[in-house]
Design an enzyme around this catalytic site. Structure first.
Site, PDB file in Angstrom:
ATOM      1  CB  ILE B 485      -0.953  -0.044   1.215  1.00 47.68           C
ATOM      2  CG1 ILE B 485      -2.153   0.859   1.015  1.00 47.68           C
ATOM      3  CG2 ILE B 485      -0.235   0.291   2.495  1.00 47.68           C
ATOM      4  CD1 ILE B 485      -3.291   0.523   1.905  1.00 47.68           C
ATOM      5  N   GLY B 486       2.159   1.113   0.252  1.00 49.67           N
ATOM      6  CA  GLY B 486       2.940   2.355   0.281  1.00 49.67           C
ATOM      7  C   GLY B 486       4.431   2.115   0.306  1.00 49.67           C
ATOM      8  N   GLY B 487       4.882   1.016  -0.302  1.00 43.93           N
ATOM      9  CA  GLY B 487       6.328   0.818  -0.391  1.00 43.93           C
ATOM     10  C   GLY B 487       6.857  -0.427   0.287  1.00 43.93           C
ATOM     11  CB  SER B 526       2.252  -0.215  11.879  1.00 40.76           C
ATOM     12  OG  SER B 526       1.464   0.943  11.870  1.00 40.76           O
ATOM     13  NE  ARG B 527      -0.269  -8.325   8.911  1.00 38.76           N
ATOM     14  CZ  ARG B 527       0.509  -9.361   8.625  1.00 38.76           C
ATOM     15  NH1 ARG B 527       1.448  -9.759   9.447  1.00 38.76           N
ATOM     16  NH2 ARG B 527       0.357 -10.033   7.496  1.00 38.76           N
ATOM     17  N   GLY B 711       6.662  -1.020  13.644  1.00 41.87           N
ATOM     18  CA  GLY B 711       5.783  -0.430  12.652  1.00 41.87           C
ATOM     19  C   GLY B 711       5.866   1.078  12.748  1.00 41.87           C
ATOM     20  N   GLY B 713       3.601   3.205  10.486  1.00 43.95           N
ATOM     21  CA  GLY B 713       2.562   3.880   9.702  1.00 43.95           C
ATOM     22  C   GLY B 713       1.462   4.549  10.486  1.00 43.95           C
ATOM     23  CD  GLU B 714      -1.937   1.098  12.451  1.00 44.08           C
ATOM     24  OE1 GLU B 714      -1.096   0.263  12.831  1.00 44.08           O
ATOM     25  OE2 GLU B 714      -3.150   0.927  12.536  1.00 44.08           O
TER      26      GLU B 714
END
Lengths: 159, 754
Positions: B485-487, B526-527, B711, B713-714
């Protein structure tokens, strides 16, 4: 519904297509011509994911009727690279990590190219103003704005 | 900033060009809506114009006769789903409720609830036919606000719903309160009574949407042998397969889900809406059927995150947080499942709090069923507690960052759920904020202010599988099932290259369909860089072991005598005997066949993420506009794998938080109609609304991962709401406790003061 014949120049080629008068340019690009690089994010001109260059101006292709492109010059994301050589904007977007999911990326690159074609040396404020029609939800815009400024510098160095 | 000596990584911590990059800058990458098989039919969905109504009758006869129409479907085409709960990553769904959400059964529960579907030869024909379906409704009073829904006399969304309380009991009376959980330790009443200062405040947030730019789209082909192929936009192909299998009552192995490129999700694409409907329409027509949402559908009928009400009593004693008493109620939407539990469990995690009592209520309302949204539940909780802390610090004349430092959580401190933190970077993050250029720079000028806030997110582990196949030329194909989803193709390929000590460019990652890789849980929590990264590491170590075994045979020595150094095999006993990775790869066929490393695991040891943000704002008291002047996000990331994408995750989360704080909200009228279901009226930040977002990457390695990954992302979306509210208070002297702090609200509340 009766279809209309349209002759246009698309990414440098003469292209003829048939479309319904109610079809948007975005829909014809994607469904009739198979050019799916222009994306539908909202279909009402608010997100810029479908940006194309029409006769030198950036437009939301979802808000243009395909029949309006009779005799026009249209550039989509598929026409930005020169053969297998990426446009400096495309290369810099990769180097600067200016994309995450990538759905808005074609629109940002098309819109940025239109800016740099007209104004090769924009500052940050100008880039932010120009790109305010394009929504990105992943990046927070930081790396996109930096990428456009870097591409501008690189293109200037080459001239 | 690194807190332990960093291993001498070759690839980790760099920022190479992502393997899927060229396709995404040229328009060649295929997203769900770009997929167009031969013979495709187009689906359209009729949605409820009402927020709450009983469905008396659905008449599809006229629609079925319309030009181009090939099939019509309603809930009667879905088998009766079991009344049981299925885990999907960070959240869980009840299958009966999921089925009712996909096509309404006896009731519609929100404006936009799907009622019936049509497949036709063109999308124009499908949409016209959907409009021609006649539905008879018996209108019911809607309940829209979380506190109204909790009242005993509130209209009930489900007469059979009783409140579940801890210990498995349920309430006697039916209620919109789906569950009530409590987290408690110490003596809160006594601790509040003995505190030097108590802040007593209520806070409210509104429903907001993830706002991914790509609308949901799914294409399904139900084949004559009863196998089903689904091409869709999802954060978890296995989740789509599992949920669709249960909704349609077909075996898992008969469904093959191909995840196409995904144009954003942020948690919102961990559930299903369209896939079973497209499948049913395909079964009826014998042709592939695609259903794509438009932007209005996305706003009205996919899962935003909860609006919330939080009441906090915060007691401070001797400069320490002494007690927190909180009541938290989150809107779940039409069916239970708000992230109020996660809100409660994250709220106090940045701190060491001896006495607390948190009452958490999950409440159904006549709005769409919420889905996960980036650190689900945590931002609203932080909006409350981080403002209360700010208010207390100002009353007691304490420095807001030093206070957070001296109250910081650390290894061994228990979270409210009783779990002790492992090695975390909470203190390091606050200290990096204290040392930042931003914090040391003065903020001057009228109507300007500075705010800070901290935040926490657990991060998830869960199940991952990868397969890595070594090619004869020494390149490696990495097959994974975590949608990118983003790299994450990049962050996983980098970990494999690091493990094998080969060039990054020699690893080619691919995201496979559900037939081509064993199970992977969703891309969420964020896993992926952590958990799928762990599987990738193990697959790489497995390849190294196989290569050592083969070299030992070739060299007639023991496997223990083979070293793997810098991507080369060495014989300890004979320095003339070496094989490079490429040379060994070329010898596969002669030494035992293909070298394949794979790993399937449940990743334990996810490391929690902490963030502290600093923001400067200027408030225009006449127009109410809040300008973000400067923003610095400090975060412990464990180890940054792809540095630029780590920064990008932080920057993106911050800007979503800025939108949430200042402009975004679901605006419902009294009848429960959503009135701002477009990007024009649901105002997300543009380039003009934000400055560059400065990032300070703190690296306290996670001991639960070989490279120390946490993680990332969150947690970046957790502090912004409170940090901005605190900055606005600093600028205006007025505390805004309700979101969004939009120009209208700023003007109204400031005018009331004067």
């Amino acid at each position: 519904m009766r279809r209309t014949h349209v002759s246009t120049r698309l990414n440098g080629d003469n292209v003829d297509f048939l479309c319904e008068p109610r079809q948007s340019l975005l829909e014809v690009l994607r469904d009739n011509l198979g050019l799916t690089g222009s994306k539908e994010g909202c279909n009402n001109g608010n997100c810029g994911a479908c940006s194309v260059i029409l006769n030198g101006r950036v437009v939301n292709s979802c808000c243009v009727l395909a029949v309006e492109t009779e005799g026009a010059e249209v550039t989509t994301i598929e026409g930005i690279a020169e053969g297998d050589r990426l446009h400096p904007l495309q290369q810099v977007f990769l180097e600067e990590a200016a994309l995450q999911c990538g759905i808005c990326t074609p629109g940002f690159i098309v819109a940025s190219k239109a800016l740099l074609d007209k104004e090769p040396h924009p500052d940050e404020a100008r880039v932010r103003h120009w790109l305010a029609n394009n929504l990105c939800r992943c990046t927070g815009y930081d790396k996109i704005v930096r990428a456009v400024l870097k591409a501008s510098d690189q293109m200037e160095a080459k001239v | 900033m690194t807190t332990v000596e960093r291993p001498d990584y070759k690839i980790i911590g760099t920022s190479p060009i992502r393997p899927d990059g060229a396709e995404k800058v040229t328009g060649a990458a295929r997203y769900a809506a770009d997929f167009k098989p031969a013979g495709l039919l187009y689906g359209a969905i009729l949605r409820s114009p009402h927020a709450h109504a009983r469905v008396i009758k659905i008449d599809t006869s006229e629609a079925a006769k319309m030009p181009g129409v090939m099939a019509v479907a309603t809930h009667t085409d879905l088998p009766a789903a079991a009344d049981k709960v299925e885990a999907i990553g960070e959240s869980a769904v009840n299958l009966k409720e999921l089925s009712s959400n996909i096509l309404a059964h006896d009731k519609v529960l929100y404006h936009g609830h799907a009622v019936a579907a049509v497949a036709a030869r063109s999308h124009f024909e499908a949409e016209a036919a959907a409009r021609a379906i006649k539905v008879e409704y018996e209108l019911l009073p809607p309940v829209l606000d979380v506190r109204d829904a909790m009242r005993e006399d509130a209209p009930l969304l489900d007469e059979n719903r009783h409140t579940k309380v801890m210990g498995g009991q349920t309430s006697d009376k039916p209620s919109n309160i789906a569950s009530h959980n409590r987290f408690e330790d110490g003596d809160v009443e006594k601790a509040l009574a003995e505190s030097d200062h108590v802040v007593d405040r209520e806070y409210r947030t509104r429903m907001v949407h993830q706002g991914y730019i790509e609308p949901h789209s799914s294409t399904a082909m139900w084949n004559s042998d009863d196998t089903i192929q689904i091409y869709t936009s999802t954060q978890g192909a296995f989740g789509v397969r599992s949920l669709t299998s249960q909704v349609l009552a077909v075996p898992l192995s008969s469904i093959r889900v191909t995840p196409l490129e995904i144009g954003g999700g942020f948690g919102g694409k961990t559930v299903i809406y369209l896939d079973p409907v497209a499948a049913v329409l395909s079964r009826k027509t014998g042709k592939p059927v695609k259903i794509s949402m438009n932007r209005t559908d996305v706003f009205e009928a996919t899962g935003p995150t909860s609006g919330s009400y939080i009441h906090i009593k915060l007691g401070i004693k001797d400069g320490k947080i002494h007690a927190v008493d909180a009541t938290m109620a989150y809107e779940a939407g039409a069916f239970p499942g708000s992230p109020v539990g996660a809100g409660a469990m994250t709220m106090l995690s940045p701190y060491d709090v001896p006495n607390f009592r948190l009452n958490a209520y999950d409440v159904v309302v006549n709005k769409p069923k919420v889905a996960a949204y980036r650190a689900p539940g945590a931002p609203a909780a932080a909006f409350a507690i981080e403002q209360a802390i700010d208010e207390a610090c100002k009353a007691l004349k304490l420095d807001v960052l030093n206070f957070r430092d001296s109250n910081s959580s650390r290894e061994g401190v228990k979270m409210v759920n009783g779990v002790a933190h492992p090695r975390i970077g909470a203190e390091e993050t606050v200290q990096a904020a204290l040392a930042s250029d931003h914090w040391k720079s003065p903020i001057e000028g009228p109507n300007r202010g500075r705010g800070v806030a901290s935040g926490f997110w657990f991060n998830a582990g869960m199940q991952s599988s990868v397969i890595a196949g070594v090619n004869p030329d020494g390149t490696v194909n990495l097959i994974e099932g975590s949608t990118d989803i983003g790299g994450t193709r990049a962050s996983l390929a980098m970990q494999l290259a690091e493990t094998l000590q080969i060039p990054f460019e020699d690893v080619r990652p691919v995201v496979a369909d559900t037939d081509s890789i064993p199970h992977n849980d969703v891309t969420g929590g964020s896993r992926v860089t952590f958990a799928t990264g762990l599987a990738t590491y193990e697959a790489g170590m497995n390849i190294r072991k196989q290569m050592a075994e083969r070299a030992a045979k070739l060299w007639n020595c023991s496997e223990d005598d083979v070293d793997y150094i810098d991507g080369e095999l060495h014989c300890k006993k004979d320095s003339t005997k070496t094989l490079t990775f490429k040379e060994m790869a070329a010898q596969q066929a002669r030494t035992g066949g293909p070298i394949t490393g794979s790993a399937s695991l449940v990743a334990r040891g996810a490391g929690g993420a902490f963030a502290t943000h600093i923001v400067d704002v200027e408030v225009d008291p006449e127009t109410g506009k809040v300008e973000i002047l400067r923003y610095t996000a400090v975060q412990d990331v464990g180890t940054a794998i792809h540095r630029a994408y780590v920064e990008g995750q932080i920057q993106g989360g911050v800007v979503q938080g800025i939108g949430w704080a200042l402009n975004e909200e679901y605006f419902y009228d009294e009848e429960g109609h959503l009135r701002n279901s477009s990007f024009l009226d649901y105002r997300m930040p543009t380039t003009l609304d934000v400055p560059y977002i400065e990032t300070i990457v703190v690296e306290v390695p996670n001991p639960g991962h070989p490279y120390g990954v946490r993680g990332v992302g969150e947690v970046p979306i957790v502090p912004p709401l409170a940090a901005i509210a605190n900055a606005i208070e600093d600028a205006t002297g007025h505390r805004f406790t309700e979101l969004p702090i939009s120009p209208r609200r700023v003007v109204e509340e400031l005018n009331q003061l004067s």
